[in-house]
Design a protein around this motif. Sequence first.
Motif, short mmCIF file in Angstrom:
data_model
loop_
_atom_site.label_atom_id
_atom_site.label_comp_id
_atom_site.label_asym_id
_atom_site.label_seq_id
_atom_site.Cartn_x
_atom_site.Cartn_y
_atom_site.Cartn_z
N ALA A 88 6.10 4.25 -7.37
CA ALA A 88 4.81 3.61 -7.16
C ALA A 88 4.08 3.54 -8.49
N ARG A 118 0.17 0.66 -6.12
CA ARG A 118 1.09 -0.01 -5.22
C ARG A 118 2.39 0.79 -5.09
N TRP A 119 2.98 0.73 -3.92
CA TRP A 119 4.26 1.36 -3.65
C TRP A 119 5.35 0.30 -3.70
N GLU A 143 0.83 -1.20 0.00
CA GLU A 143 0.00 0.00 0.00
C GLU A 143 0.87 1.26 0.00
N VAL A 144 0.42 2.26 -0.75
CA VAL A 144 1.15 3.51 -0.81
C VAL A 144 1.08 4.20 0.55
N TYR A 166 2.35 9.98 1.00
CA TYR A 166 2.49 10.03 -0.46
C TYR A 166 1.13 9.98 -1.14
N ARG A 167 0.24 9.17 -0.56
CA ARG A 167 -1.10 9.01 -1.15
C ARG A 167 -1.88 10.33 -1.11
#
Length: 358
Positions: free
Chosen positions: A317, A321-322, A159-160, A164-165
Motif C-alpha cells: 500500500a 491506497r491499497w 481503500e486500505v 491494515y489501516r
Amino acid sequence: MKVQRSKLPSRKPGTMKKQISTSKTDKKARVVCYIHASDGGKEDLEKYMAGQTNLILQVYQEERLPDLDESSVINGLDQVGTCTDFSDELHQCTRACPVGCQGHLRPNEISIYEGLSEKGKLVERKRYKARFICRESAHPRNLKIKKTTSEVMFEVGEEVPEKYRQIIDNSELAAQPQVQREYGWNPSDRSFNLTMKSSEDVCVRRQPVTQSTDGVRAKIGISRGVSVYEITWPVIMRGTHASVGVATRHAPLHSPGYIPLIGNNLHSWGWDIGRKIGIHNAVSHKYPSTVENHYQWTVPESFFLIIDMDEGEISFAGGGRWFGVAFDGLQGETVFPAVSTVWGHAEVSIRYIGSSRR
C-alpha cells in the motif's frame, strides 16, 4: 557510422556475442561484438534484425575503450569502469524515459561493443550507442498524434482494508528506537556487498560493484498475524531490478549478474517496483493489476509492505491506497521482510509499523 542489419546477430535479443573471422595477418584474430538492449527494446531489436519493422537504427555516439584481457569480460562488460551503457551519468531523464531510468538504457536504445580478439586480449575496442527511430514517412508532419496511455494519469489501488489501516494508524506505538532496531535489517543476514548505514540497522547501503545483485533480510521472522512495515526507497536509487517482498531463511541473498533476486526462487516472493511485476519462483505477473505498462505509474518513495500470515497473503500500500494482494498461499511459512538491489550506492530503509497477532 552506419550499422548494417546484416552485422547484427540473428539470434534472440538482449546481450549477445558474435565472432567474425577477419582477413588480418593474424589468422586467429576475430572481431567480437556484444549487443545490449533494454527489456523494452528487445522486441524492436528482434523485429529490426528480421527486417519486419519500420524502424531504422541511428548511431549517435562512438567511443574508444581501453584494451583489456578477454577473460575479464562478463557479458560484454569489464568490471573496471567501462560499463556505462547501464548507467550514463551525463543522461538527463525526460518524459520519454521509463520509470526508474536513471541513465539506464531506454526502451529504444542499444549499446554495441566491438573489439578485436588477439592472443587473449581485446584490442581496438569501441562502444557505439544507437537508438531505434521511426522513418519520417511513418509520421507525416500534419498528422495529429493521440496521447498514449503512458500520458494518461490514473489512480492506482483502492481503500486500505480496515484491519491494515488500524495498524498503520497506530504506528506511533512502535516508534521507539529500540523497537525499530529490533525489527530492522539484519547485519548478519545480508549480501557481502551491502553495509548498514548506521548502528540502528534501519538503512542498508549497497557498494558500487558491477554484475552483482545483493539482498538483505530483516531480523524478525513472521509466521502468524498481520505485520506491517514501511519501506523507503528513493526513486533515483532503484535502478533496473529493485525488488521488495519477503523471503524464508533458505532464500539466497546474492547472485552474479542483474536479476530481481527476491522473487526469483522458490523461497522468496518479490515485487519488482520498477517493472511493476510480482515474482515468485521466477514466474511473474502484473502488479498492481491495473497498471498495464510499467512507465505509467511510479511506486511512491515510501510504501507499506503488509504481511498477512492469517490469510497467507502479501500485499502493498502507499499514498493512502491499497494495491491489492500480490501473493497468496504462504500459510505455514516463516518469512522475513527482504529487498534486493543492483544499483550502486542504493539506500533502502525499513520501519516497523506494528502488528496484530492472534
